[in-house]
Scaffold this active site. Structure first.
Site, PDB file in Angstrom:
ATOM      1  N   GLU A 160       8.850   7.974  -8.173  1.00  0.00           N
ATOM      2  CA  GLU A 160       9.897   8.679  -8.914  1.00  0.00           C
ATOM      3  C   GLU A 160      11.229   7.953  -8.802  1.00  0.00           C
ATOM      4  O   GLU A 160      11.946   7.762  -9.787  1.00  0.00           O
ATOM      5  CB  GLU A 160      10.072  10.108  -8.395  1.00  0.00           C
ATOM      6  CG  GLU A 160       8.820  10.943  -8.475  1.00  0.00           C
ATOM      7  CD  GLU A 160       8.004  10.908  -7.185  1.00  0.00           C
ATOM      8  OE1 GLU A 160       7.495   9.820  -6.814  1.00  0.00           O
ATOM      9  OE2 GLU A 160       7.861  11.961  -6.552  1.00  0.00           O
TER      10      GLU A 160
ATOM     11  N   TYR B 172       8.474   1.379   7.427  1.00  0.00           N
ATOM     12  CA  TYR B 172       8.172   2.545   6.590  1.00  0.00           C
ATOM     13  C   TYR B 172       9.382   3.154   5.892  1.00  0.00           C
ATOM     14  O   TYR B 172       9.283   3.608   4.762  1.00  0.00           O
ATOM     15  CB  TYR B 172       7.451   3.621   7.400  1.00  0.00           C
ATOM     16  CG  TYR B 172       6.079   3.196   7.885  1.00  0.00           C
ATOM     17  CD1 TYR B 172       5.190   2.565   7.034  1.00  0.00           C
ATOM     18  CD2 TYR B 172       5.696   3.418   9.193  1.00  0.00           C
ATOM     19  CE1 TYR B 172       3.941   2.163   7.476  1.00  0.00           C
ATOM     20  CE2 TYR B 172       4.443   3.024   9.654  1.00  0.00           C
ATOM     21  CZ  TYR B 172       3.571   2.408   8.788  1.00  0.00           C
ATOM     22  OH  TYR B 172       2.339   2.006   9.232  1.00  0.00           O
TER      23      TYR B 172
ATOM     24  N   ASN C 189       4.977   3.592  -6.592  1.00  0.00           N
ATOM     25  CA  ASN C 189       5.407   3.543  -5.198  1.00  0.00           C
ATOM     26  C   ASN C 189       5.196   2.135  -4.641  1.00  0.00           C
ATOM     27  O   ASN C 189       4.260   1.431  -5.011  1.00  0.00           O
ATOM     28  CB  ASN C 189       4.722   4.619  -4.350  1.00  0.00           C
ATOM     29  CG  ASN C 189       3.210   4.603  -4.396  1.00  0.00           C
ATOM     30  OD1 ASN C 189       2.591   4.173  -5.369  1.00  0.00           O
ATOM     31  ND2 ASN C 189       2.588   5.103  -3.346  1.00  0.00           N
TER      32      ASN C 189
ATOM     33  N   CYS D 291       9.432   5.706  -3.339  1.00  0.00           N
ATOM     34  CA  CYS D 291       8.517   6.525  -4.129  1.00  0.00           C
ATOM     35  C   CYS D 291       8.524   6.089  -5.594  1.00  0.00           C
ATOM     36  O   CYS D 291       9.495   5.501  -6.082  1.00  0.00           O
ATOM     37  CB  CYS D 291       8.919   7.998  -4.055  1.00  0.00           C
ATOM     38  SG  CYS D 291       8.915   8.687  -2.393  1.00  0.00           S
TER      39      CYS D 291
ATOM     40  N   GLU E 290       5.240   0.423  -0.856  1.00  0.00           N
ATOM     41  CA  GLU E 290       5.324   0.629   0.592  1.00  0.00           C
ATOM     42  C   GLU E 290       5.833  -0.627   1.285  1.00  0.00           C
ATOM     43  O   GLU E 290       5.865  -1.713   0.707  1.00  0.00           O
ATOM     44  CB  GLU E 290       3.946   1.009   1.136  1.00  0.00           C
ATOM     45  CG  GLU E 290       3.465   2.340   0.599  1.00  0.00           C
ATOM     46  CD  GLU E 290       2.088   2.741   1.083  1.00  0.00           C
ATOM     47  OE1 GLU E 290       1.738   3.904   0.882  1.00  0.00           O
ATOM     48  OE2 GLU E 290       1.366   1.900   1.661  1.00  0.00           O
ATOM     49  N   ASN E 291       6.228  -0.446   2.548  1.00  0.00           N
ATOM     50  CA  ASN E 291       6.767  -1.538   3.333  1.00  0.00           C
ATOM     51  C   ASN E 291       6.357  -1.329   4.785  1.00  0.00           C
ATOM     52  O   ASN E 291       6.265  -0.189   5.242  1.00  0.00           O
ATOM     53  CB  ASN E 291       8.302  -1.539   3.188  1.00  0.00           C
ATOM     54  CG  ASN E 291       8.930  -2.782   3.744  1.00  0.00           C
ATOM     55  OD1 ASN E 291       9.121  -2.903   4.945  1.00  0.00           O
ATOM     56  ND2 ASN E 291       9.252  -3.710   2.860  1.00  0.00           N
TER      57      ASN E 291
ATOM     58  N   CYS F  94      13.357  12.555  -3.616  1.00  0.00           N
ATOM     59  CA  CYS F  94      13.205  12.349  -5.061  1.00  0.00           C
ATOM     60  C   CYS F  94      13.785  13.530  -5.838  1.00  0.00           C
ATOM     61  O   CYS F  94      14.406  13.342  -6.887  1.00  0.00           O
ATOM     62  CB  CYS F  94      11.739  12.140  -5.418  1.00  0.00           C
ATOM     63  SG  CYS F  94      11.110  10.549  -4.828  1.00  0.00           S
TER      64      CYS F  94
END
Length: 145
Positions: free
Chosen positions: A69, A62, A56, A67, A58-59, A104
């Site tokens: 997957e 958001y 994963n 993810c 993140e940023n 996902c």
């Protein structure tokens, strides 16, 4: 700055679910999780023994977060692997099993509606279910015909 390399591994013998889960856990080291502090790793296994991994990322915006997957899915597709996926392992570090989110599940259904989903929790225990159980009546390419 650590350079992230795509990990594609060709296995000579069938990989066990436990080994695939370990590959997913190994991806925690590459997760970028400054907000949730919850690393997740994923590993897709193909019929011919290739493994595509993801973590994963993140940023601060958001919605731009991705993810583990979907990272693994995008890596597989970008390398020309759009079919023959037999299993995906998803590993979190919490007490609960790390199941894929709805987005996902939908992405998996696009390429592998029959894939086995292996959800692991932090202690290494895992459960296995077919994607169809997690996304009944899925919407995919055949739905558009």
């Amino acid at each position: 700055m650590r350079k992230l390399l795509q990990i594609i591994i060709k296995e000579e013998r069938p990989m066990t679910d436990q080994e695939l889960v370990k590959k997913a856990f190994d991806m925690h080291q590459f997760s970028y999780v400054p907000y949730s502090h919850f690393p997740v790793g994923a590993a897709i296994l193909t019929e011919d023994g290739r493994v595509f991994t993801g973590c994963n990322v993140e940023n601060a915006a958001y919605g731009s977060t991705i993810c583990a997957e979907r990272t693994a899915i995008l890596k597989a597709v970008s390398e020309g692997c759009r079919e023959g996926w037999t299993a995906i392992a998803i590993a979190g570090r919490g007490e609960d099993y790390c199941w894929p989110c709805g987005a996902c599940r939908q992405m998996l259904y696009e390429f592998a509606p029959e894939v086995r989903v292996i959800a692991a929790r932090g202690d290494g225990q895992f459960q296995v279910v077919p994607l169809a159980e997690l996304l009944p009546h899925g919407f995919g390419p055949k739905s558009l015909k």
